[in-house]
Design an enzyme around this catalytic site. Sequence first.
Site, PDB file in Angstrom:
ATOM      1  N   CYS A 247     108.207 115.420  27.566  1.00 44.95           N
ATOM      2  CA  CYS A 247     107.835 114.266  28.391  1.00 44.95           C
ATOM      3  C   CYS A 247     108.728 114.161  29.631  1.00 44.95           C
ATOM      4  CB  CYS A 247     107.867 112.984  27.562  1.00 44.95           C
ATOM      5  SG  CYS A 247     109.416 112.656  26.700  1.00 44.95           S
ATOM      6  N   TYR A 248     110.040 114.092  29.444  1.00 43.73           N
ATOM      7  CA  TYR A 248     110.934 114.012  30.600  1.00 43.73           C
ATOM      8  C   TYR A 248     110.793 115.223  31.530  1.00 43.73           C
ATOM      9  CZ  TYR A 248     113.538 110.223  28.216  1.00 43.73           C
ATOM     10  OH  TYR A 248     113.923 109.054  27.604  1.00 43.73           O
TER      11      TYR A 248
END
Length: 305
Positions: A117-118
């Site tokens: 995600c990041y």
Amino acid sequence: MTTPLIFIDGDQGTTGLQIHQRLHGRTDLTLVTLPAEQRKDPKHRAEAINACDIAILCLPDEAARAAVASLHNPAVRVIDASSAHRTQADWTYGFAELNRQQAQRIASARRVSNPGCYPTGAIGLLQPLLAAGLVPRDYPISIHAVSGYSGGGRAVVDAHEGDNASAAAAFQVYGLGLAHKHVPEIQQHSGLSERPVFVPAYGAFRQGIVLTIALQLRLLAPGVDAARLHACLAQHYASTAYVKVDSREAAKNLERLDPQMMNGSDHLRLMVFENEGQVLLAAVFDNLGKGAAGAAVQNLDLMLV
């Protein structure tokens, strides 16, 4: 003509549930999951993964490696949503907008590793600028990001939604050892020659991410300014369906960023802010959308064409 069999291994986790919901009811594929009593049985899992056309792994890293090791059917293709294979050369990185060729690479790949995600936000901002030579590959990059607590896995979700939810922290910075598992992924796929500093945090909201990267223009090549940085990002993503770059005027009119503003969508929204020789690159997206399940389904659709 039979529809392709899609097996979700780990469909009870946060990402697996989201993928299952997105695929449920589709008539162009047949969705396969295991009943509760068989989910942790290695024999039944191995049988299921070897009988499908495409397996989507929504498992912890070690379990994902074990699932791949159990494969003996060479026709099975895999999308791994864990971080187990994201930096391995024999796996195709599942960020379709990485470059002009990446979507086709995913479409023909046997093994696809879904981005973290990041890293989706960090790589989405950095890779085009580094590839164009506007930001040096050895620039001392610092990345700050705040995610909804669903990104922390079952234990963090339980802390915010369980019996003791009232005691959960409203905000917490973590990864203070500067060795978060996403750092190698960010460095490799953005093209950085040096390890970036990555400072993640969780807020007391379920999902959504805001990620920022600050740049000093004096450390960039002469002539590189906010306008050129923005133009590079806008051009790179001009023909993409899921990544949108705000205009410079729209960014000027923003006074704050809500990490939840893109929740419920599969879009990655990028912005460039500027003031007196300083630039702030920003990404906002749903950590369960473009940051996880949305990207997995996007990759699956590419592989099914």
